[in-house]
Design an enzyme around this catalytic site. Structure first.
Site, PDB file in Angstrom:
ATOM      1  N   LYS A 184       0.833  -1.210   0.000  1.00  0.00           N
ATOM      2  CA  LYS A 184       0.000   0.000   0.000  1.00  0.00           C
ATOM      3  C   LYS A 184       0.873   1.269   0.000  1.00  0.00           C
ATOM      4  CE  LYS A 184      -3.377  -2.662  -0.445  1.00  0.00           C
ATOM      5  NZ  LYS A 184      -4.398  -3.212   0.412  1.00  0.00           N
TER       6      LYS A 184
HETATM    7  C1  LIG Z   1      -5.352  -4.433   0.622  1.00  0.00           C
HETATM    8  C2  LIG Z   1      -6.815  -4.246   0.648  1.00  0.00           C
HETATM    9  C3  LIG Z   1      -7.589  -4.579   1.779  1.00  0.00           C
HETATM   10  C4  LIG Z   1      -7.040  -5.345   2.942  1.00  0.00           C
HETATM   11  O1  LIG Z   1      -6.011  -4.718   3.609  1.00  0.00           O
HETATM   12  P1  LIG Z   1      -5.232  -5.525   4.757  1.00  0.00           P
HETATM   13  O2  LIG Z   1      -4.523  -4.452   5.514  1.00  0.00           O
HETATM   14  O3  LIG Z   1      -4.302  -6.462   4.048  1.00  0.00           O
HETATM   15  O4  LIG Z   1      -6.241  -6.247   5.586  1.00  0.00           O
HETATM   16  C5  LIG Z   1      -8.925  -4.253   1.780  1.00  0.00           C
HETATM   17  N1  LIG Z   1      -9.509  -3.671   0.721  1.00  0.00           N
HETATM   18  C6  LIG Z   1      -8.816  -3.365  -0.395  1.00  0.00           C
HETATM   19  C7  LIG Z   1      -9.532  -2.692  -1.528  1.00  0.00           C
HETATM   20  C8  LIG Z   1      -7.450  -3.669  -0.476  1.00  0.00           C
HETATM   21  O5  LIG Z   1      -6.784  -3.396  -1.604  1.00  0.00           O
END
Ligand SMILES: *Cc1c(COP(=O)(O)O)cnc(C)c1O
Length: 406
Positions: A184
């Protein structure tokens, strides 16, 4: 052609993060403590939210958000089909039903008009996902939510930082959930943050994130704390560690620089592909601030002799890593067995067949960006049908394209 493989993503972690982690390890306080509180405060002021609670993933954040609004068995929650597993799976934790919604053709965000059409007496909430970092039409969604007494929980896993007008994502909906997963826009390895304007939600979320035990339970090993605690509800184990928060504080300080770097890459891609009709570049509507977490191109397959999968393989052969965001939920076995079909979501299904996510991250060098551009251009020009095909065969090419799409 480049000789080493360019990964689809690499996090950018510097000496600052490494020092913050070793300082934390030396401090003797490893799990939820002073660094988590500092990270929460700094994050809250960054996005302009009254309350923030750090947790160990965005999935945990979404789960706690649905708990805070009191989601019940049998309720329905509207979620886009064009998203990651987490957005919808958390709804099933409550024996409630995720109801999938098709996308807008330009942003690939969930379509507000289709949201409105899907509302039933059982609908409790909407979880908009700011796809790739392009904010959803929040004013419209908030208006629909208000008219039907629904809660809006934003899945902002892609949207740090992102703006709708002057409002930053994190300060708009009832509850907003961020992710600090390794891919992210900022990372703590694994981690997440919940922001809200409502103190009652923040208190409930904080309590449920740590076993449902009484306030400030984390202080019980400090001189300010006490050994005594009370279990008020059966909660969860979703707290963030101080080790992770120490990384998060350093990453947050770099968030705007990272953003600038991603915006620059997006602009270079945009300029480089502008003369290729075979590539549909991602849009950025006026009045919004795009985080550019992902750069998702859509191939106009009717103008190419290669499929999306072949283009991805050719990029890999040129040492360029790519990905696909996302395989829409309705195409997965679990949702197919719930009765969803390809044709239920024509926009998302068509987009999925054409989409490729190109690398976009601050650790990329100018040469890396140039290598991606060169490889994409080479592959597209090589498999282009329109200009090279003589007039007599063009008609056949069109017919082939039509069968490919159906
Ligand atoms: C990465 C992601 C998540 C989950 O995030 P985590 O921190 O890995 O639980 C949820 N929604 C979207 C759209 C994502 O891309």
């Amino acid at each position: 052609m480049r000789t080493s493989f360019l990964p689809f993503h690499l996090p950018l972690v510097g000496e600052e993060e490494i020092r913050a982690v070793t300082d934390t390890l030396r401090s003797g306080w490893l799990t939820t403590g002073p660094s988590v509180r500092r990270f929460e405060q700094q994050f809250g002021s960054f996005v302009g939210a009254a309350h923030s609670v750090a947790v160990n993933s965005a999935t945990a954040a979404l789960h706690l958000a649905l708990d805070a609004i009191g989601l019940q068995e049998g309720d329905e929650v509207l979620v886009p089909t064009m998203t990651f597993a987490a957005t919808a799976e958390v709804v099933t934790y409550f024996n409630a039903t995720p109801v999938l919604i098709d996308s807008q053709p330009d942003t690939l965000n969930l379509d507000p008009e289709k949201v409105e059409a899907a509302i039933t007496p059982r609908t409790r909430a909407i979880i908009p996902v700011h796809f790739a970092g392009h904010p959803c039409d929040m004013p419209r969604l908030m208006e629909i939510a208000k008219a039907h007494r629904l809660m809006v929980i934003e899945d902002a896993a892609h949207a740090l930082p992102a703006y709708f007008g002057d409002d930053m994502v994190g300060s708009i909906g009832d509850i907003t959930c961020f992710s600090f997963y390794a891919t992210k826009t900022i990372t703590t390895g694994e981690g997440g943050m919940i922001t809200t304007e409502r103190q009652d939600y923040a208190e409930r979320i904080r309590m449920m994130s740590l076993h449902g035990i009484s306030k400030d339970a984390w202080k019980r090993y400090t001189s300010e704390g006490s050994w005594y605690y009370e279990i008020l509800e059966p909660g969860y184990k979703y707290n963030l560690t101080d080790i992770a928060a120490a990384i998060g504080i350093e990453q947050l300080a770099k968030c705007r620089d990272f953003w600038r770097a991603r915006r620059r890459i997006a602009e270079r891609y945009h300029d480089a592909f502008a003369d290729l009709p075979e590539i549909q570049a991602p849009v950025s509507r006026s009045g919004i601030g795009h985080s550019w977490h992902l750069y998702v191109i859509q191939l106009r397959l009717e103008q190419l002799s290669a499929t999306r999968d072949e283009v991805i393989e050719e990029l890999k052969a040129e040492n360029i890593g790519t990905s696909v965001h996302f395989i829409p939920l309705h195409l997965h076995p679990y949702y197919r067995t719930r009765g969803y079909q390809r044709s239920d979501f024509p926009v998302a299904t068509a987009a999925f067949e054409r989409m490729v996510s190109l690398p976009i991250y601050p650790r990329m060098t100018d040469e890396d960006v140039e290598d991606v551009i060169d490889a994409v251009r080479r592959i597209v020009l090589h498999s282009r049908r329109s200009t090279l095909a003589p007039l007599s065969t063009r008609h056949t090419a069109d017919r082939v394209a039509v069968t490919e799409r159906s």
